[in-house]
Design an enzyme around this catalytic site. Structure first.
Site, short mmCIF file in Angstrom:
data_model
loop_
_atom_site.label_atom_id
_atom_site.label_comp_id
_atom_site.label_asym_id
_atom_site.label_seq_id
_atom_site.Cartn_x
_atom_site.Cartn_y
_atom_site.Cartn_z
N MET A 99 13.92 -11.86 8.40
CA MET A 99 13.43 -11.96 7.03
C MET A 99 11.98 -12.45 7.05
O MET A 99 11.48 -13.01 6.06
CB MET A 99 14.30 -12.91 6.22
N LEU A 125 7.99 -15.45 10.65
CA LEU A 125 8.39 -15.42 12.06
C LEU A 125 7.87 -16.64 12.82
O LEU A 125 6.74 -17.07 12.64
CB LEU A 125 7.87 -14.14 12.72
N HIS A 126 8.74 -17.19 13.65
CA HIS A 126 8.39 -18.33 14.50
C HIS A 126 8.83 -18.04 15.93
O HIS A 126 9.29 -16.93 16.23
CB HIS A 126 9.01 -19.62 13.95
N GLU A 127 8.72 -19.05 16.77
CA GLU A 127 9.01 -18.88 18.19
C GLU A 127 10.46 -18.40 18.44
O GLU A 127 10.73 -17.68 19.39
CB GLU A 127 8.71 -20.21 18.91
N HIS A 183 12.11 -16.26 16.54
CA HIS A 183 12.09 -14.81 16.38
C HIS A 183 11.38 -14.15 17.57
O HIS A 183 11.80 -13.09 18.04
CB HIS A 183 11.33 -14.42 15.10
N ASP A 185 22.03 -18.89 13.84
CA ASP A 185 22.91 -18.48 12.74
C ASP A 185 24.24 -18.04 13.36
O ASP A 185 24.56 -16.84 13.38
CB ASP A 185 22.26 -17.35 11.94
N SER A 187 13.49 -22.93 12.42
CA SER A 187 14.00 -22.23 11.24
C SER A 187 12.83 -21.99 10.30
O SER A 187 11.93 -22.84 10.19
CB SER A 187 15.03 -23.11 10.53
N SER A 188 12.84 -20.85 9.63
CA SER A 188 11.78 -20.58 8.65
C SER A 188 11.80 -21.63 7.55
O SER A 188 10.78 -21.92 6.93
CB SER A 188 11.95 -19.19 8.05
O1 PAF Z 1 19.09 -13.87 10.00
C1 PAF Z 1 18.37 -13.33 9.13
O2 PAF Z 1 17.16 -13.52 9.07
C2 PAF Z 1 19.01 -12.41 8.09
O3 PAF Z 1 20.23 -12.92 7.66
C3 PAF Z 1 19.15 -10.95 8.58
C4 PAF Z 1 20.10 -10.81 9.75
C5 PAF Z 1 17.78 -10.42 8.94
C6 PAF Z 1 19.71 -10.08 7.43
O4 PAF Z 1 18.89 -10.11 6.32
#
Ligand code: PAF
Length: 287
Positions: free
Chosen positions: A32, A35-37, A39, A152, A187-188
């Site tokens: 979503m 973006l951070h480390e 991701h 998550d 986390s964002s």
């Molecule tokens: O983990 C996330 O950022 C979101 O839940 C995802 C998997 C991109 C779905 O929107």
């Protein structure tokens, strides 16, 4: 090289068709944005697993409840592109909600068992939104591989269940949770924390570390939970949403540990208005 930016589903389809014609395999990293480390590490996991790495950046409205943070969720697209470029991502998919979803949409993908627990019990409809958007991304990009983070944990387990039950021909890669040096899980939503909240949020990783030691030294589920609650209570700002010790197959709460049981210790705790989640994946002692 700068990644190709795909703004519409039509552009995405054309890109995928061209890659498929050229015989390329695709790894997808759904995000979503903001973006951070954490991701970046998903992208690094994806890179060697396929010819083409595609990152989606889409704040998915259908996974936010009416009183959640959809409107204020951080949107940092230009910085996100730099992260993708640094991680040698080939294409970034960044559609508008009205392109992703028809106004009169009425078909959904829903997982009905694991979604009853933890965040699913509190964020009604959240995982239905997640499963639906991820299915749409899978259909659009037809990846061989998709990477999701253990941060998550419930989302990852639900998406694995969805892939299994709906026969998506996709390998889901479980990627490690990444922490700051302090222990705070990336986390964002950390962007919302004040310096004091951020400092106090360290009770999460501290309590999980203590839980890991407690479980490996043979403490019971009840004792372990008590210990976690005690450590979190040392933060005056912390407001517990849930503390769960559950079975990793079913996500049902574990009352008594079985030997060698795969468990998930999961937390959701508010600091001010920010709800943070954190977890650790453990196996109870074999003997
Ligand atoms: O983990 C996330 O950022 C979101 O839940 C995802 C998997 C991109 C779905 O929107």
């Amino acid at each position: 090289m700068k990644p190709v930016v795909l703004r519409t589903k039509k552009a995405a389809r054309a890109y995928v068709t061209a890659q498929q014609k050229a015989g390329k395999t695709i790894a997808l990293v759904p995000t979503m944005g903001a973006l951070h480390e954490g991701h970046a590490s998903l992208m690094r996991q994806a890179r060697p697993k396929a010819d083409i790495v595609i990152v989606s950046v889409f704040v998915n409205p259908t996974q936010f409840g009416p009183n959640e943070d959809f409107a204020k969720y951080p949107r940092t697209f230009q910085d996100d592109l730099l992260v993708c470029e640094r991680e040698k991502v080939d294409a970034v998919f960044a559609p508008q909600p009205k392109d992703m979803y028809c106004g009169d949409r009425s078909a959904w993908v829903n997982e009905e068992s694991l979604s009853r627990f933890l965040c699913g019990a509190r964020r009604i409809g959240h995982f239905k939104g997640v499963c639906t958007v991820v299915s749409k991304l899978f259909n659009l990009f037809q990846p061989q591989v998709a990477c999701f983070g253990k941060k998550d944990a419930q989302q990852l387990l639900i998406l694995e269940r969805m892939v299994r039950d709906l026969d998506f021909p996709i390998k889901v890669v479980e990627c490690p949770l990444i922490r700051e040096k302090s222990g705070l899980a990336l986390s964002s939503r950390n962007k919302y924390l004040s310096p004091e909240e951020k400092k106090q949020a360290l009770v999460l990783s501290q309590s999980l570390k203590a839980a890991k030691e407690a479980v490996s030294s043979g403490k019971s589920a009840a004792e372990t939970k008590k210990l976690i609650a005690k450590i979190i209570a040392t933060s005056p700002l912390a407001k517990v949403d849930y503390i769960s010790i559950c079975d990793r197959e079913t996500l049902e709460e574990v009352k008594t540990f079985k030997k060698g049981q795969k468990i998930l210790v999961a937390l959701a705790v508010y600091f001010g208005t920010t709800r943070l989640i954190d977890n650790v994946w453990l196996t109870t002692p074999k003997k």
